[in-house]
Design an enzyme around this catalytic site. Structure first.
Site, PDB file in Angstrom:
ATOM      1  N   HIS A 134      -7.276  -6.137   0.678  1.00 42.61           N
ATOM      2  CA  HIS A 134      -6.116  -5.287   0.954  1.00 42.61           C
ATOM      3  C   HIS A 134      -5.343  -5.734   2.198  1.00 42.61           C
ATOM      4  CE1 HIS A 134      -4.092  -1.488  -0.043  1.00 42.61           C
ATOM      5  NE2 HIS A 134      -4.070  -1.161   1.233  1.00 42.61           N
ATOM      6  N   ASP A 143     -10.069  -5.769  -3.531  1.00 44.55           N
ATOM      7  CA  ASP A 143      -9.532  -4.702  -2.689  1.00 44.55           C
ATOM      8  C   ASP A 143     -10.445  -3.482  -2.819  1.00 44.55           C
ATOM      9  OD1 ASP A 143      -8.011  -2.522  -1.688  1.00 44.55           O
ATOM     10  OD2 ASP A 143      -6.140  -3.537  -2.197  1.00 44.55           O
ATOM     11  N   SER A 158       0.828  -1.203   0.000  1.00 41.23           N
ATOM     12  CA  SER A 158       0.000   0.000   0.000  1.00 41.23           C
ATOM     13  C   SER A 158       0.868   1.260   0.000  1.00 41.23           C
ATOM     14  CB  SER A 158      -0.973  -0.049   1.177  1.00 41.23           C
ATOM     15  OG  SER A 158      -2.007   0.893   1.031  1.00 41.23           O
TER      16      SER A 158
END
Length: 284
Positions: free
Chosen positions: A261, A228, A151
């Site tokens: 995620h 995600d 991320s």
């Protein structure tokens, strides 16, 4: 330079997870970092290093505790180094008002705005931390290093690698914030840390760096979960894929059906990434 002090040590897969703290001259505060030392085959064997940069709200422990990366790292003989994600304890006004900015959200850049002058995670990751490791852990070979992240940390890994290809053998990322100038997370962070000058933002955007001609010698590996919730408004991997195609940058972008995620996603595919880096780290 002050020697890092050990906070904790836990044996895992024949090696050790060890956590340290030290005073950072770059960031102006006490910082923590974690290292997984795989079992060494010989006392003289020096270990290559894989840096892991974590995402928003994380610290140096999330990856070490949740990813399960140590199994593959032990097998491949690669040390894992996980720094924290921002300065802490500086008590800057507003530093903890939002989960996506300030503490736990350093974005691996060097802030130019006076209020956030200590937010220099870019310099910390590429300069100070490797120096601390080289001077205090003789079993590590910091000249053989690769970099990865998730991320916000995937953004950090990619931009750091693209700007410093001589320092790292390879790069990979999980669900990176890959075109931050075009997403809310990036726009919020960059406007506060870097001000309103958009060309300054582009220096910390992997898609822009590739578009400007940054080249790499090894294939970039990215895994992205198709379920995600941040995929379409924050992460924007297709923009990076298009840039790589136009510029001839080698990229493997794997869209993984059903994955989100989280660290469940990371743990599922981390072995592939460790082996990707181990191959590059062991190459002449």
């Amino acid at each position: 330079m002050e020697k890092p002090s050990e906070i904790s040590s836990n044996k895992m897969f024949g090696g050790f997870n060890r956590r340290y703290k030290h005073t950072s001259s770059t960031l102006g505060c006490s910082m923590t970092f974690s290292i997984y030392f795989p079992p060494s085959l010989t006392s003289s064997q020096k270990l290559p290093v894989l840096y892991w940069l974590s995402g928003l709200t994380c610290n140096d422990e999330n990856f070490i505790i949740k990813s399960g990366a140590q199994r593959a790292a032990a097998s491949e003989g690669v040390a894992l180094v996980a720094p924290d994600t921002s300065p802490r304890g500086l008590n800057v006004e507003g530093e903890a008002d939002n989960w996506d900015f300030g503490v736990g959200a350093g974005f691996y850049l060097n802030a130019t705005q006076e209020k956030w002058k200590n937010w220099r995670m870019y310099d910390y990751v590429i300069n100070e931390l490797p120096k601390v490791l080289a001077e205090n852990f003789e079993q590590l070979d910091t000249s053989r290093a690769s970099i990865s992240g998730h991320s916000m940390g995937g953004h950090g890994a990619l931009t750091i690698y693209l700007k410093n290809p001589d320092k790292y053998k390879s790069v990979s990322a999980f669900a990176p914030i890959i075109n931050p100038i075009n997403c809310p997370w990036g726009q919020k962070a960059f406007s506060n840390y870097l001000g309103s000058n958009k060309p300054d933002w582009e220096e910390y955007d992997a898609t822009c760096l590739v578009e400007k001609g940054k080249k790499v010698s090894t294939t970039i590996l990215i895994d992205q979960g198709e379920d995600d919730k941040f995929l379409h408004d924050q992460l924007l991997p297709k923009n990076f894929e298009e840039a790589c195609k136009k510029q001839g940058v080698p990229l493997v972008l794997r869209l993984q059906p059903g994955y989100d995620h989280s660290y469940f996603f990371i743990a599922t595919f981390i072995e592939d990434h460790i082996r990707h880096h181990a191959q590059a780290l062991k190459s002449p």
